[in-house]
Design a protein around this motif. Structure first.
Motif, PDB file in Angstrom:
ATOM      1  N   SER A 495      15.267  63.915 106.366  1.00 40.96           N
ATOM      2  CA  SER A 495      14.407  64.870 105.632  1.00 40.96           C
ATOM      3  C   SER A 495      13.587  65.875 106.179  1.00 40.96           C
ATOM      4  CB  SER A 495      13.452  64.141 104.384  1.00 40.96           C
ATOM      5  OG  SER A 495      12.762  63.157 104.915  1.00 40.96           O
ATOM      6  N   ASP A 496      13.250  65.351 107.317  1.00 43.47           N
ATOM      7  CA  ASP A 496      12.133  66.068 108.198  1.00 43.47           C
ATOM      8  C   ASP A 496      12.992  67.095 109.065  1.00 43.47           C
ATOM      9  OD1 ASP A 496      13.389  64.214 109.612  1.00 43.47           O
ATOM     10  OD2 ASP A 496      11.823  64.178 111.394  1.00 43.47           O
ATOM     11  N   GLN A 499      14.867  72.125 105.627  1.00 48.70           N
ATOM     12  CA  GLN A 499      14.179  73.214 105.188  1.00 48.70           C
ATOM     13  C   GLN A 499      14.933  73.758 103.872  1.00 48.70           C
ATOM     14  OE1 GLN A 499      12.475  76.452 107.225  1.00 48.70           O
ATOM     15  NE2 GLN A 499      11.365  77.087 105.508  1.00 48.70           N
ATOM     16  N   ARG A 500      14.514  73.484 102.701  1.00 51.16           N
ATOM     17  CA  ARG A 500      15.156  74.075 101.339  1.00 51.16           C
ATOM     18  C   ARG A 500      14.222  75.060 100.807  1.00 51.16           C
ATOM     19  NH1 ARG A 500      19.662  71.539  99.405  1.00 51.16           N
ATOM     20  NH2 ARG A 500      20.368  69.686 100.405  1.00 51.16           N
ATOM     21  N   ASP A 501      14.688  75.987 100.089  1.00 50.93           N
ATOM     22  CA  ASP A 501      14.146  76.854  99.222  1.00 50.93           C
ATOM     23  C   ASP A 501      13.275  76.170  98.250  1.00 50.93           C
ATOM     24  OD1 ASP A 501      13.561  78.711  96.749  1.00 50.93           O
ATOM     25  OD2 ASP A 501      14.249  80.089  98.369  1.00 50.93           O
ATOM     26  N   ASN A 509      17.151  75.962 106.448  1.00 50.30           N
ATOM     27  CA  ASN A 509      17.150  75.702 108.055  1.00 50.30           C
ATOM     28  C   ASN A 509      17.424  74.195 108.236  1.00 50.30           C
ATOM     29  OD1 ASN A 509      16.877  75.969 110.549  1.00 50.30           O
ATOM     30  ND2 ASN A 509      14.599  76.124 110.541  1.00 50.30           N
ATOM     31  N   ASN A 511      17.356  71.622 111.398  1.00 55.46           N
ATOM     32  CA  ASN A 511      17.112  71.284 112.787  1.00 55.46           C
ATOM     33  C   ASN A 511      18.094  70.346 113.239  1.00 55.46           C
ATOM     34  OD1 ASN A 511      16.293  70.998 115.525  1.00 55.46           O
ATOM     35  ND2 ASN A 511      14.126  70.246 114.550  1.00 55.46           N
TER      36      ASN A 511
END
Length: 731
Positions: A495-496, A499-501, A509, A511
């Motif tokens: 989860s880290d 990146q979600r809106d 994004n 990683n």
């Protein structure tokens, strides 16, 4: 016309028919070695030198025009989700009504998209598919220069006293360098392609709507050759000592100790066009066509190591102790200190037990090991790229934004930002392994027979994995602990990294740099048998020796655990994919050799058992059995009788005595031996070898999961029947 509306036969093209299945390779070797005793057994110099120059002349399918080379403020990852967008102003565009009119601009969060921003107000025909058939195949030419030099001294310390007679030492230096240059021809220069698509002059504009419609000048402008330069360097110095410390009732205690220092350096540098991301055209997994995801690498480190080993005999055969004919224990340990991430230390314990006599041996080991991250894994630069994703998270019922329930939060084909490259925070991979086995040589029952079996268990943790954005999203969704009102998953593995809106829940994004994540558990059985039959035991003439060898492996399980919290998945006896190959449960080889003096011949059978493909539905991959044959003949001519040769004796004691005068000049006599000249000298100790691999020309079994060539390149090859001949001369 949309591609999906075309007949199936016109949607696909057999690019494999254009590319070579086996790449032409040319290698040139230069090798030399030297051993020279300076002070007998007490001091010896050794060294070797190797230089290899290689040429790889590969060819890949023609460049595909995707992802789109035009972006704008609302479509920062490409105006077309598939293929490219062609401006209406292009003189070869047959459409006059645009599918999309670009507002221009670029996303300020993605300043790299400014280069590909479409001019404001430009109308486009979207989803145009094009492959560079008229430009020809993408060529992949690699030139390598590999240099390796080793030099050192070794000897025995017996000159310092009887106690040191078993002590041997060795000190050496090694320099190894690998330089390579890769040239990819037929890659698309996106800057030139954008300009040629926007061009309104038919003589200089690019036509993506047909084959053989572009002039050589236009093709040369759009299709370019990129370069990549790489260098790997290793400098090593070491010193080691081994011998017997002292004697105990069961025998001598053996030891070994050593240390080394090595310097590692690696660079990988693309040309400016590739480094800036302005190339497309190379087909990669998931059918994303772009140039290599290549970012520069530049790193070095120093490693200092110390290692030691002790073997202690507990019981001795001379004791005649029931159940303890011979028992030996051992301990090893290695300490490494890396200048870039710290130190590691791992031990190994072993035992060797012969309960009855030397015909039966029980053995076992327990060891802890590690594998340090490579320089490429640590120091490859990080970069961001646009990739399409398939979001498993969907819009929930009663969505506050009024979206259709069940549809993906991230619309299909939407490009997101993916971060790729090395990770300087990687930790070593660690492994815990134990083995136990048995060796039986029943000489009293069957002389020359040896049977062995060893069970192994390897637990590899913190395995370094390279995952793409879609894989990370799938793992996170499957392990999530809840959802937000907009449908975005909460918690879960990785989860880290996502990146979600915050409003829509769409992926922004991921990683995808290298991570320590996987745990892999492997268990299996190595087994073997050897039998040597000397025909002289039958009491007649010696008709030669027959040697039979059989070795195999049974893979009991291969378990992967993506994260400590996730469940374990068993992958043994399966094809995993093009990057990982396959894990056959059964594989073995059997060989039979016959030796009669200078003549020997042999046959070897290789077997790989059936496996499961990763296709849907699951299908079987057939077994693969091949036969190899080889024949050798060595000329062993009788040595000529040595005759005295006058005039070459260095020792005056070999001079011929003359009674007439003591000072009379006479020719001394030599006792040196000389090989006979002519063809006998050249033929002696010469070996002629003739062999054939894959005698029955068996093709590898078909693997549908390997889209490129249709077979598993890790366990099989398509070379078919090959014969070879070799000539070796020993001086």
């Amino acid at each position: 016309m949309p591609q999906d509306s075309l007949p199936r036969s016109k949607q696909l093209f057999n690019f494999a028919a254009l590319t070579p299945a086996m790449v032409p390779v040319d290698r040139e070797y230069l090798y030399g070695s030297l051993d020279r005793k300076i002070l007998g057994q007490y001091l010896e110099f050794f060294g070797d030198f190797k230089y290899v120059r290689g040429f790889w002349d590969g060819a890949l399918s023609p460049a595909r025009f995707t992802p789109d080379v035009f972006t704008d403020a609302t479509q920062p990852f490409g105006i077309s989700s598939e293929g490219i967008s062609v401006p209406i102003q292009n003189p070869f565009n047959p459409f006059i009504v645009p599918d999309y009119t670009s507002p221009g601009g670029f996303d300020p969060k993605l300043p790299e998209t400014k280069v590909s921003a479409a001019p404001p107000g430009t109308g486009f025909t979207t989803g145009v598919h094009y492959a560079g058939l008229e430009a020809g195949l993408v060529t992949d030419k690699i030139t390598t220069n590999n240099l390796e030099f080793t030099a050192g001294l070794r000897g025995n310390l017996g000159e310092f006293g009887d106690y040191f007679k078993t002590w041997d030492w060795e000190s050496g230096f090694r320099y190894s360098e690998d330089d390579r240059t890769e040239r990819l021809g037929g890659i698309v220069n996106t800057n030139a392609l954008r300009a040629a698509l926007l061009d309104t002059n038919p003589a200089t504009a690019f036509n993506p709507f047909g084959i053989n419609r572009n002039s050589p000048a236009v093709i040369d402008k759009v299709f370019v050759t990129t370069h990549r330069f790489g260098k790997a360097l290793l400098i090593l110095e070491d010193l080691k000592l081994n011998g017997d410390l002292w004697n105990v009732p069961a025998g001598p205690i053996g030891f070994a100790i050593g240390g080394e220092h090595r310097t590692e350096h690696a660079t990988d540098q693309p040309d400016p066009l590739t480094a800036s991301g302005q190339t497309i055209g190379l087909l990669l997994p998931r059918q994303i066509a772009r140039a290599p995801d290549f970012v520069p690498t530049n790193g070095s480190r120093d490693v200092w190591s110390v290692y030691w080993e002790v073997r202690v005999p507990i019981t001795s055969p001379v004791w005649n102790c029931p159940g303890l004919h011979s028992l030996e224990l051992g301990y090893q340990e290695r300490y490494d200190n890396y200048s870039d991430f710290g130190s590691t230390e791992k031990p190994k314990f072993l035992f060797r037990w012969q309960p009855i006599d030397s015909s039966l041996t029980l053995r076992g080991t327990y060891s802890e090991a590690y594998h340090a991250p490579t320089i490429y894994e640590l120091y490859t630069s990080q970069a961001q790229r646009a990739v399409p994703v398939f979001d498993p998270a969907t819009v929930p019922p009663g969505d506050p934004l009024g979206r259709t329930p069940g549809t993906p939060l991230t619309p299909p084909g939407t490009g997101i930002k993916e971060t790729v490259g090395g990770n300087p925070n990687l930790q070593p991979e660690t492994a815990y392994e134990w083995t136990y086995g048995i060796v039986w040589s029943p000489a009293k029952l069957i002389k020359g027979l040896t049977l062995s079996a060893d069970f192994y268990h390897i637990d590899l943790r913190n395995a370094i994995v390279d995952r793409d954005a879609n894989n990370i999203l799938d793992i996170n969704f499957g392990s999530s602990t809840g959802t937000l009102p907009n449908g975005a998953p909460t918690g879960g593995i990785h989860s880290d990294l996502i990146q979600r809106d915050p409003v829509t829940g769409a992926v922004l994004n991921v990683n995808a740099v290298l991570q320590n994540a996987n745990r892999i558990i492997t268990e299996g059985l190595d087994y073997g048998a050897s039998y040597q039959l000397d025909t002289s035991i039958f009491g007649h003439d010696n008709f030669g020796t027959f040697t039979f060898i059989f070795n195999g492996n049974y893979l009991a399980r291969y378990v992967r655990q993506p994260e400590p919290e996730s469940r374990r998945l068993n992958f043994d006896n399966r094809f995993l994919g093009p990057r990982l190959g396959s894990l056959p449960q059964n594989r073995w080889y059997a060989s039979l050799f016959y030796d009669l003096g200078g003549f020997d011949a042999g046959a070897t059978v290789h077997f790989i058992g059936q496996m499961s493909d990763n296709s849907d539905p699951v299908r079987k991959i057939r077994e693969w059995t091949t036969l190899d044959l080889v024949v050798n003949y060595t000329f062993c001519l009788p040595q000529p009788v040595t005759e005295p040769v006058p005039g070459y004796a260095r020792d005056r004691r070999n001079n011929t005595e003359m009674k007439e005068r003591e000072d009379k000049d006479v020719m001394p006599v030599s006792t040196a031996g000389y090989n006979s000249g002519g063809w006998r000298a050249w033929l002696n100790n010469t070996t002629i070898t003739v062999g054939m691999n894959n005698v029955f020309d068996q093709d590898p079994p078909f693997v549908s999961g390997y889209l490129e060539n249709g077979y598993d390149e890790w366990t099989a090859n398509i070379r078919g029947r090959i014969w070879y001949a070799a000539l070796k001369k020993r001086f």
